[in-house]
Scaffold this active site. Sequence first.
Site, PDB file in Angstrom:
ATOM      1  CG  ASN A   1      25.045 -65.707  -5.180  1.00  8.42           C
ATOM      2  OD1 ASN A   1      25.382 -64.811  -5.963  1.00  8.42           O
ATOM      3  ND2 ASN A   1      25.870 -66.223  -4.289  1.00  8.42           N
ATOM      4  CB  CYS A   2      22.225 -66.630   0.209  1.00  4.07           C
ATOM      5  SG  CYS A   2      21.386 -68.204  -0.039  1.00  4.07           S
ATOM      6  CB  ILE A   3      26.112 -69.221   1.958  1.00  7.50           C
ATOM      7  CG1 ILE A   3      27.469 -69.909   2.073  1.00  7.50           C
ATOM      8  CG2 ILE A   3      25.032 -69.988   2.704  1.00  7.50           C
ATOM      9  CD1 ILE A   3      28.005 -69.921   3.472  1.00  7.50           C
TER      10      ILE A   3
END
Length: 498
Positions: A442-444
Amino acid sequence: MMKQLQRLGKALFLPVAILPICGILMGIGYAMAPGAMGVPDAPTSGALYVIGFFLIKAGGALIDNMALLFAVGVAVGLSKENDGTGALAGLVSWLMVTKLLNPAVVTVIAPAMMENPIKAVAFAKIENPFIGILCGIIGGACYNKFKDTKMPDVLAFFSGKRSVALVTGVLSVVVAAVLLFAWPIVFSGLVAIGNGIKSMGVAGVGVYAFLNRLLIPTGLHHALNNVFWFDTIGMGDLTAYWGALEQGGVMENGTVIDWSVGMYMSGFFPCMMFGIPGAALAMIQTAKTKKRKATIGIIGSAAICALLCGVTEPFEFAFMFLAFPLYVVYALLYGIFATITIALGYRAGFCFSAGLTDAFFSSFLPAARSSWLLLPIGLVTGLVFYLVFLFAIKKFNLKTPGREDDQEAEMNIELGSNDYTAMASIILEGLGGKDNIASIDNCITRLRLEVKDRYAVDEKKIKSSGCAGVIRPGKYSVQVVIGPKVQFVADEFKKLCK
């Protein structure tokens, strides 16, 4: 390939993020205890000295072991699920490689190599960031490859994650054997380049400064530093400066070659004290609005480190892998302003690095020249760094900190449900179940997933979870837009996949 480099860049940022506070502690410590850096006639006792010395050691505890931090941080950053087993594997690789290539061990297994002064220095510098990053990659790769290994019943205890460290250890022995021959060649090559640069005079200063910065990501700049700052080939600019000399000489074929002491250090002061804050301002100014506060925290603190005590790694590693072309420009600016600084006659030296503390105390040494020039040169340097970075970032849309690909609008998403477990369950069902999941990240703002069967993905089902959207950037890639609360959904998703 690009995806792997981006993942490596993210992994490298993990250990770098802890360095700013170390730099600030050391800057304050050296200001309180200049005697600790060898300033003549500075006190080396008393309460103020003790407190300053304590702060120096506190900051140095991590900065001095940055290579080890890379080995552990890169390994855990590259490991799927960021599992701690990967960190252990990175540490195992680091301990194996650095121990096997330690000068004491090399003296026994390859004594002829240690008879060569350059090769002896090469092994003395084996604990460097390049080796740390390499060991981290080995640890992370071994975890991802062997974490699900099934052993025969008689060796069942070593199945799964327990096999990772064992495989890493064996592979690290092979890597150490290769480096036994490869590392001295690389190091010797850089020393040879250093000898050539030395013969170029003032122009060589710029070339050296450029290569010094360009090699930072690999840690190989230490080879060049040993040529110019210490006594690998007899030219010890740093040693001569703090030894109160004004001119230095090197014996080559019976001929004495003089150099202006401090010329291989002075050019770093304007760049580190003024150039980096200027570049940092450009990065902050061009960051996305919603990410500007976080960018100030990361880049602003890194600029303070560079200004106070010349610790540049927190700034450099924050963008070198996000926008490497800009990092090359950054190194070129060092080369240009180092040449200008030396040509104008400014001379200073450092014991730790080219920050405010060393600039002040080195100004009292005999080799110091035109100390007043630092301010005007520095102001021009800072302005040029700012303008160049501002232009390059905007013109080429470079992904510096605060400008990553995550859409700014996604930071304002309000989820249709706050039941993260239920959301994760519906998303997983829409992706075809846990057996269809190849990788989870996951990213932000987004879940970034790889699936085995792309036809099993039901986008309508996924959207019914209350997420903001579904993106299919690749054949087997699925991104679920969650918003800033993605971490909570990701944690629940990973639990369901176990």
